[in-house]
Write a protein that holds these residues in place. Structure first.
Motif, PDB file in Angstrom:
ATOM      1  N   PRO A   1       0.817  -1.225   0.000  1.00  0.00           N
ATOM      2  CA  PRO A   1       0.000   0.000   0.000  1.00  0.00           C
ATOM      3  C   PRO A   1       0.849   1.273   0.000  1.00  0.00           C
ATOM      4  N   ASP A   2       1.923   1.292   0.775  1.00  0.00           N
ATOM      5  CA  ASP A   2       2.778   2.484   0.810  1.00  0.00           C
ATOM      6  C   ASP A   2       3.423   2.729  -0.546  1.00  0.00           C
ATOM      7  N   ARG A   3       3.835   1.693  -1.234  1.00  0.00           N
ATOM      8  CA  ARG A   3       4.451   1.849  -2.556  1.00  0.00           C
ATOM      9  C   ARG A   3       3.435   2.389  -3.578  1.00  0.00           C
ATOM     10  N   PHE A   4       2.202   1.924  -3.493  1.00  0.00           N
ATOM     11  CA  PHE A   4       1.166   2.435  -4.391  1.00  0.00           C
ATOM     12  C   PHE A   4       0.811   3.882  -4.050  1.00  0.00           C
ATOM     13  N   ARG A   5       0.774   4.213  -2.755  1.00  0.00           N
ATOM     14  CA  ARG A   5       0.489   5.603  -2.377  1.00  0.00           C
ATOM     15  C   ARG A   5       1.598   6.538  -2.851  1.00  0.00           C
ATOM     16  N   ARG A   6       2.845   6.101  -2.795  1.00  0.00           N
ATOM     17  CA  ARG A   6       3.955   6.943  -3.289  1.00  0.00           C
ATOM     18  C   ARG A   6       3.838   7.165  -4.788  1.00  0.00           C
ATOM     19  N   LEU A   7       3.508   6.106  -5.550  1.00  0.00           N
ATOM     20  CA  LEU A   7       3.305   6.288  -6.990  1.00  0.00           C
ATOM     21  C   LEU A   7       2.126   7.221  -7.231  1.00  0.00           C
ATOM     22  N   ARG A   8       1.056   7.053  -6.486  1.00  0.00           N
ATOM     23  CA  ARG A   8      -0.125   7.916  -6.630  1.00  0.00           C
ATOM     24  C   ARG A   8       0.244   9.383  -6.404  1.00  0.00           C
ATOM     25  N   ASP A   9       1.049   9.658  -5.385  1.00  0.00           N
ATOM     26  CA  ASP A   9       1.466  11.037  -5.115  1.00  0.00           C
ATOM     27  C   ASP A   9       2.307  11.594  -6.263  1.00  0.00           C
ATOM     28  N   GLY A  10       3.206  10.776  -6.804  1.00  0.00           N
ATOM     29  CA  GLY A  10       4.020  11.208  -7.944  1.00  0.00           C
ATOM     30  C   GLY A  10       3.170  11.462  -9.180  1.00  0.00           C
ATOM     31  N   LEU A  11       2.199  10.581  -9.431  1.00  0.00           N
ATOM     32  CA  LEU A  11       1.288  10.778 -10.566  1.00  0.00           C
ATOM     33  C   LEU A  11       0.482  12.064 -10.409  1.00  0.00           C
ATOM     34  N   ASP A  12       0.028  12.313  -9.191  1.00  0.00           N
ATOM     35  CA  ASP A  12      -0.752  13.525  -8.946  1.00  0.00           C
ATOM     36  C   ASP A  12       0.085  14.773  -9.224  1.00  0.00           C
ATOM     37  N   ARG A  13       1.314  14.792  -8.727  1.00  0.00           N
ATOM     38  CA  ARG A  13       2.192  15.956  -8.974  1.00  0.00           C
ATOM     39  C   ARG A  13       2.470  16.119 -10.466  1.00  0.00           C
ATOM     40  N   LEU A  14       2.744  15.009 -11.160  1.00  0.00           N
ATOM     41  CA  LEU A  14       3.066  15.072 -12.586  1.00  0.00           C
ATOM     42  C   LEU A  14       1.873  15.542 -13.415  1.00  0.00           C
ATOM     43  N   ILE A  15       0.725  14.935 -13.217  1.00  0.00           N
ATOM     44  CA  ILE A  15      -0.445  15.286 -14.030  1.00  0.00           C
ATOM     45  C   ILE A  15      -0.919  16.700 -13.719  1.00  0.00           C
ATOM     46  N   THR A  16      -0.893  17.086 -12.456  1.00  0.00           N
ATOM     47  CA  THR A  16      -1.279  18.456 -12.089  1.00  0.00           C
ATOM     48  C   THR A  16      -0.361  19.469 -12.762  1.00  0.00           C
ATOM     49  N   ALA A  17       0.936  19.200 -12.745  1.00  0.00           N
ATOM     50  CA  ALA A  17       1.886  20.109 -13.399  1.00  0.00           C
ATOM     51  C   ALA A  17       1.650  20.152 -14.902  1.00  0.00           C
ATOM     52  N   GLU A  18       1.429  19.012 -15.517  1.00  0.00           N
ATOM     53  CA  GLU A  18       1.199  18.963 -16.963  1.00  0.00           C
ATOM     54  C   GLU A  18      -0.049  19.740 -17.353  1.00  0.00           C
TER      55      GLU A  18
ATOM     56  N   GLU B   1       1.472   6.556 -21.209  1.00  0.00           N
ATOM     57  CA  GLU B   1       0.685   6.474 -22.450  1.00  0.00           C
ATOM     58  C   GLU B   1      -0.351   7.592 -22.514  1.00  0.00           C
ATOM     59  N   LEU B   2      -1.014   7.866 -21.398  1.00  0.00           N
ATOM     60  CA  LEU B   2      -2.012   8.936 -21.358  1.00  0.00           C
ATOM     61  C   LEU B   2      -1.386  10.293 -21.655  1.00  0.00           C
ATOM     62  N   LEU B   3      -0.297  10.593 -20.990  1.00  0.00           N
ATOM     63  CA  LEU B   3       0.297  11.927 -21.113  1.00  0.00           C
ATOM     64  C   LEU B   3       1.044  12.143 -22.427  1.00  0.00           C
ATOM     65  N   THR B   4       1.386  11.076 -23.121  1.00  0.00           N
ATOM     66  CA  THR B   4       2.096  11.224 -24.392  1.00  0.00           C
ATOM     67  C   THR B   4       1.196  11.000 -25.604  1.00  0.00           C
ATOM     68  N   ASP B   5      -0.060  10.685 -25.390  1.00  0.00           N
ATOM     69  CA  ASP B   5      -1.030  10.505 -26.467  1.00  0.00           C
ATOM     70  C   ASP B   5      -1.840  11.797 -26.581  1.00  0.00           C
ATOM     71  N   PRO B   6      -1.625  12.583 -27.642  1.00  0.00           N
ATOM     72  CA  PRO B   6      -2.309  13.883 -27.752  1.00  0.00           C
ATOM     73  C   PRO B   6      -3.835  13.787 -27.719  1.00  0.00           C
ATOM     74  N   VAL B   7      -4.403  12.735 -28.299  1.00  0.00           N
ATOM     75  CA  VAL B   7      -5.861  12.598 -28.322  1.00  0.00           C
ATOM     76  C   VAL B   7      -6.380  12.315 -26.914  1.00  0.00           C
ATOM     77  N   ALA B   8      -5.778  11.361 -26.232  1.00  0.00           N
ATOM     78  CA  ALA B   8      -6.219  11.031 -24.868  1.00  0.00           C
ATOM     79  C   ALA B   8      -5.967  12.198 -23.922  1.00  0.00           C
ATOM     80  N   ARG B   9      -4.813  12.803 -24.050  1.00  0.00           N
ATOM     81  CA  ARG B   9      -4.482  13.916 -23.154  1.00  0.00           C
ATOM     82  C   ARG B   9      -5.453  15.082 -23.324  1.00  0.00           C
ATOM     83  N   ALA B  10      -5.918  15.323 -24.549  1.00  0.00           N
ATOM     84  CA  ALA B  10      -6.869  16.409 -24.796  1.00  0.00           C
ATOM     85  C   ALA B  10      -8.205  16.153 -24.099  1.00  0.00           C
ATOM     86  N   ARG B  11      -8.476  14.910 -23.748  1.00  0.00           N
ATOM     87  CA  ARG B  11      -9.726  14.563 -23.069  1.00  0.00           C
ATOM     88  C   ARG B  11      -9.593  14.581 -21.545  1.00  0.00           C
ATOM     89  N   LEU B  12      -8.383  14.821 -21.044  1.00  0.00           N
ATOM     90  CA  LEU B  12      -8.140  14.835 -19.611  1.00  0.00           C
ATOM     91  C   LEU B  12      -8.767  16.080 -18.992  1.00  0.00           C
TER      92      LEU B  12
END
Length: 195
Positions: free
Chosen positions: A65-82, A138-149
């Protein structure tokens, strides 16, 4: 798990595995931590589709669970910044490191006359983290999917989802949760303003 918080079969469907992981975080609307132990993580792994039903999670222990929470926090920071047009180099490095690990192999078998997805081996934590991180890449590098975020416009929500609506006008993560709250609040404002 609370309704409206992600994973298949619940009222909020974010559209991607990585976004489903983000939805497990404690929310501003009172939702608690959904990855607070191995049993809850196992439930999320199955309900999100990260692991097919019937797959053994023999290696699952208290460290997962801690390893998944750390990845979740990193994903949140990355996607929010993007979404803000900014860079998050540390979060990107973390997600890339996870995505580079070998993900579980997949295959198909016949069960009851239907093809179903299976994993080639019992998955380890690193392999499952890799699957989630690759989904984010894949989500962040796919222009079509990313445009739907999108980020939910509900008061105090902010969950992320893919807008797959016909006109790309979806405003809320869930019409049944945040959309309903917005409609009720709008009705109350009109009723209060009426003479």
């Amino acid at each position: 798990m609370a309704a409206g918080t992600g994973a298949r079969g619940r009222r909020f469907e974010p559209g991607r595995l990585c976004l489903d992981l983000l939805a497990t975080a404690p929310g501003p609307l009172g939702e608690g931590e959904q990855l607070d132990g191995p049993a809850r993580l196992a439930h999320w792994l199955y309900s999100s589709g990260a692991v097919p039903p019937g797959t053994a999670l023999a290696e699952l222990d208290d460290t997962w669970p801690d390893r998944f929470r750390r990845l979740r926090d990193g994903l949140d920071r990355l996607i929010t910044a993007e979404l803000a047009g900014e860079a998050a180099p540390a979060a990107l490095e973390e997600v890339n490191a996870r995505a580079a690990a070998p993900a579980p192999g997949v295959g198909a078998v016949h069960r009851g006359g239907t093809l179903v997805r299976v994993l080639s081996t019992d998955p380890g934590c690193g392999a499952l983290l890799a699957a989630v991180a690759r989904d984010a890449v894949e989500l962040l590098t796919d222009p079509v999917a990313r445009a739907r975020l999108r980020r939910c416009e509900g008061d105090a929500c902010g969950r992320l989802y893919l807008d797959t609506s016909r006109g790309r006008r979806r405003r809320w993560c869930s019409s049944a949760v945040c959309g309903n709250r917005e409609r009720v609040a709008r009705h109350r404002r009109r009723a209060k303003a009426a003479p």
